[in-house]
Design a protein around this motif. Structure first.
Motif, PDB file in Angstrom:
ATOM      1  N   LEU A  44     -37.737 -17.056  17.741  1.00  0.00           N
ATOM      2  CA  LEU A  44     -37.412 -17.817  18.950  1.00  0.00           C
ATOM      3  C   LEU A  44     -38.716 -18.288  19.585  1.00  0.00           C
ATOM      4  N   LEU A  45     -38.756 -19.556  19.972  1.00  0.00           N
ATOM      5  CA  LEU A  45     -39.957 -20.117  20.590  1.00  0.00           C
ATOM      6  C   LEU A  45     -39.869 -20.058  22.109  1.00  0.00           C
ATOM      7  N   ARG A  46     -40.992 -19.753  22.741  1.00  0.00           N
ATOM      8  CA  ARG A  46     -41.067 -19.806  24.194  1.00  0.00           C
ATOM      9  C   ARG A  46     -40.718 -21.227  24.632  1.00  0.00           C
ATOM     10  N   GLY A  47     -39.874 -21.343  25.660  1.00  0.00           N
ATOM     11  CA  GLY A  47     -39.458 -22.659  26.147  1.00  0.00           C
ATOM     12  C   GLY A  47     -38.164 -23.153  25.533  1.00  0.00           C
ATOM     13  N   GLU A  48     -37.741 -22.513  24.460  1.00  0.00           N
ATOM     14  CA  GLU A  48     -36.491 -22.894  23.794  1.00  0.00           C
ATOM     15  C   GLU A  48     -35.304 -22.344  24.595  1.00  0.00           C
ATOM     16  N   VAL A  49     -34.272 -23.163  24.762  1.00  0.00           N
ATOM     17  CA  VAL A  49     -33.052 -22.678  25.405  1.00  0.00           C
ATOM     18  C   VAL A  49     -32.182 -22.116  24.296  1.00  0.00           C
ATOM     19  N   SER A  50     -31.994 -20.832  24.342  1.00  0.00           N
ATOM     20  CA  SER A  50     -31.267 -20.134  23.283  1.00  0.00           C
ATOM     21  C   SER A  50     -29.770 -20.254  23.494  1.00  0.00           C
ATOM     22  N   SER A  51     -29.055 -20.322  22.396  1.00  0.00           N
ATOM     23  CA  SER A  51     -27.590 -20.339  22.468  1.00  0.00           C
ATOM     24  C   SER A  51     -27.027 -19.080  21.814  1.00  0.00           C
ATOM     25  N   ALA A  52     -27.841 -18.017  21.837  1.00  0.00           N
ATOM     26  CA  ALA A  52     -27.406 -16.779  21.187  1.00  0.00           C
ATOM     27  C   ALA A  52     -28.102 -15.577  21.818  1.00  0.00           C
ATOM     28  N   PHE A  53     -27.554 -14.417  21.513  1.00  0.00           N
ATOM     29  CA  PHE A  53     -28.102 -13.122  21.915  1.00  0.00           C
ATOM     30  C   PHE A  53     -28.609 -12.484  20.632  1.00  0.00           C
ATOM     31  N   TYR A  54     -29.867 -12.103  20.595  1.00  0.00           N
ATOM     32  CA  TYR A  54     -30.504 -11.609  19.382  1.00  0.00           C
ATOM     33  C   TYR A  54     -30.763 -10.108  19.486  1.00  0.00           C
ATOM     34  N   GLU A  89     -28.936 -17.044  32.609  1.00  0.00           N
ATOM     35  CA  GLU A  89     -29.494 -17.875  33.674  1.00  0.00           C
ATOM     36  C   GLU A  89     -29.650 -19.335  33.276  1.00  0.00           C
ATOM     37  N   ASP A  90     -29.236 -19.683  32.065  1.00  0.00           N
ATOM     38  CA  ASP A  90     -29.355 -21.049  31.566  1.00  0.00           C
ATOM     39  C   ASP A  90     -30.796 -21.553  31.717  1.00  0.00           C
ATOM     40  N   MET A  91     -31.726 -20.687  31.336  1.00  0.00           N
ATOM     41  CA  MET A  91     -33.147 -21.007  31.418  1.00  0.00           C
ATOM     42  C   MET A  91     -33.766 -20.911  30.029  1.00  0.00           C
ATOM     43  N   PRO A  92     -34.885 -21.599  29.836  1.00  0.00           N
ATOM     44  CA  PRO A  92     -35.566 -21.468  28.543  1.00  0.00           C
ATOM     45  C   PRO A  92     -36.151 -20.070  28.365  1.00  0.00           C
ATOM     46  N   SER A  93     -36.340 -19.693  27.131  1.00  0.00           N
ATOM     47  CA  SER A  93     -36.922 -18.392  26.810  1.00  0.00           C
ATOM     48  C   SER A  93     -38.313 -18.275  27.424  1.00  0.00           C
ATOM     49  N   ASP A  94     -38.610 -17.107  27.974  1.00  0.00           N
ATOM     50  CA  ASP A  94     -39.930 -16.897  28.567  1.00  0.00           C
ATOM     51  C   ASP A  94     -40.898 -16.245  27.579  1.00  0.00           C
ATOM     52  N   ALA A  95     -40.468 -16.091  26.329  1.00  0.00           N
ATOM     53  CA  ALA A  95     -41.323 -15.468  25.315  1.00  0.00           C
ATOM     54  C   ALA A  95     -41.111 -16.123  23.960  1.00  0.00           C
ATOM     55  N   SER A  96     -42.149 -16.053  23.140  1.00  0.00           N
ATOM     56  CA  SER A  96     -42.016 -16.402  21.725  1.00  0.00           C
ATOM     57  C   SER A  96     -41.814 -15.093  20.974  1.00  0.00           C
ATOM     58  N   ILE A  97     -40.893 -15.094  20.035  1.00  0.00           N
ATOM     59  CA  ILE A  97     -40.602 -13.897  19.257  1.00  0.00           C
ATOM     60  C   ILE A  97     -40.935 -14.187  17.798  1.00  0.00           C
ATOM     61  N   LYS A  98     -41.780 -13.334  17.220  1.00  0.00           N
ATOM     62  CA  LYS A  98     -42.139 -13.463  15.803  1.00  0.00           C
ATOM     63  C   LYS A  98     -41.957 -12.131  15.109  1.00  0.00           C
ATOM     64  N   ALA A  99     -41.543 -12.185  13.852  1.00  0.00           N
ATOM     65  CA  ALA A  99     -41.411 -10.959  13.053  1.00  0.00           C
ATOM     66  C   ALA A  99     -42.785 -10.331  12.886  1.00  0.00           C
ATOM     67  N   ALA A 100     -42.818  -9.000  12.978  1.00  0.00           N
ATOM     68  CA  ALA A 100     -44.082  -8.276  12.843  1.00  0.00           C
ATOM     69  C   ALA A 100     -44.181  -7.534  11.520  1.00  0.00           C
ATOM     70  N   GLU A 101     -43.118  -7.571  10.740  1.00  0.00           N
ATOM     71  CA  GLU A 101     -43.162  -7.003   9.394  1.00  0.00           C
ATOM     72  C   GLU A 101     -42.159  -7.727   8.514  1.00  0.00           C
ATOM     73  N   ASP A 102     -42.406  -7.673   7.208  1.00  0.00           N
ATOM     74  CA  ASP A 102     -41.513  -8.344   6.268  1.00  0.00           C
ATOM     75  C   ASP A 102     -40.125  -7.722   6.301  1.00  0.00           C
ATOM     76  N   ASP A 103     -39.133  -8.556   6.019  1.00  0.00           N
ATOM     77  CA  ASP A 103     -37.726  -8.151   5.951  1.00  0.00           C
ATOM     78  C   ASP A 103     -37.212  -7.602   7.278  1.00  0.00           C
ATOM     79  N   THR A 104     -37.676  -8.190   8.382  1.00  0.00           N
ATOM     80  CA  THR A 104     -37.132  -7.848   9.698  1.00  0.00           C
ATOM     81  C   THR A 104     -35.782  -8.542   9.805  1.00  0.00           C
ATOM     82  N   VAL A 105     -34.737  -7.762  10.060  1.00  0.00           N
ATOM     83  CA  VAL A 105     -33.380  -8.305  10.134  1.00  0.00           C
ATOM     84  C   VAL A 105     -32.982  -8.454  11.600  1.00  0.00           C
TER      85      VAL A 105
END
Length: 143
Positions: A44-54, A89-105
């Motif tokens: 998930l990118l910071r600033g992206e408006v998400s349409s899901a719960f992760y 809150e219908d707001m953009p994401s306040d964080a960028s999320i990146k996998a920190a290890e391979d095969d992160t589900v």
């Protein structure tokens, strides 16, 4: 993984969903998408408006927040979640999320299914808003 496995995981490992019974969770588990990410891949990118719960099911990810004065990093592990701010809150994401290890589900609960959970239990929204407030407080600049 079969939906039943996801139901058990959600009930046992995701604190904000623990008060749902398995029957309630089974109403949304067929809608869940499962995606695997390798180290460094963006979920998930910071600033992206998400349409899901992760929810992190396996592995680790890193949330990177930018404040006015610094960049804060928070590690996410199995059972941790993100994307709720966009949904609540219908707001953009306040964080960028990146996998920190391979095969992160990562389990992705679509917005419509997330709303079903909110309708089933108003406690969920209160619990999530408390978590959001805790995160924001932790990121606030220290005096």
């Amino acid at each position: 993984m079969p939906p039943f496995d996801d139901t058990v995981f959600l009930k046992q490992s995701v604190e904000v969903l623990s008060f749902f019974n398995e029957e309630q969770l089974r109403r949304v588990t067929p809608d869940i998408e499962r995606n695997a990410y390798n180290t460094g891949q963006t979920v998930l990118l910071r600033g992206e408006v998400s349409s899901a719960f992760y929810i992190i099911k396996k592995g680790k990810a890193v949330a990177t927040y930018k404040t006015k004065t610094e960049t804060a990093v928070r590690e996410l592990k199995a059972g941790d979640f993100f994307g709720e701010i966009s949904l609540l809150e219908d707001m953009p994401s306040d964080a960028s999320i990146k996998a920190a290890e391979d095969d992160t589900v990562v389990l992705t609960i679509p917005s419509a299914s997330f709303r079903k959970l909110l309708d089933m239990s108003p406690l969920l929204k209160n619990s999530l808003m408390t978590k959001v407030a805790e995160r924001r407080k932790a990121l606030a600049p220290k005096p």
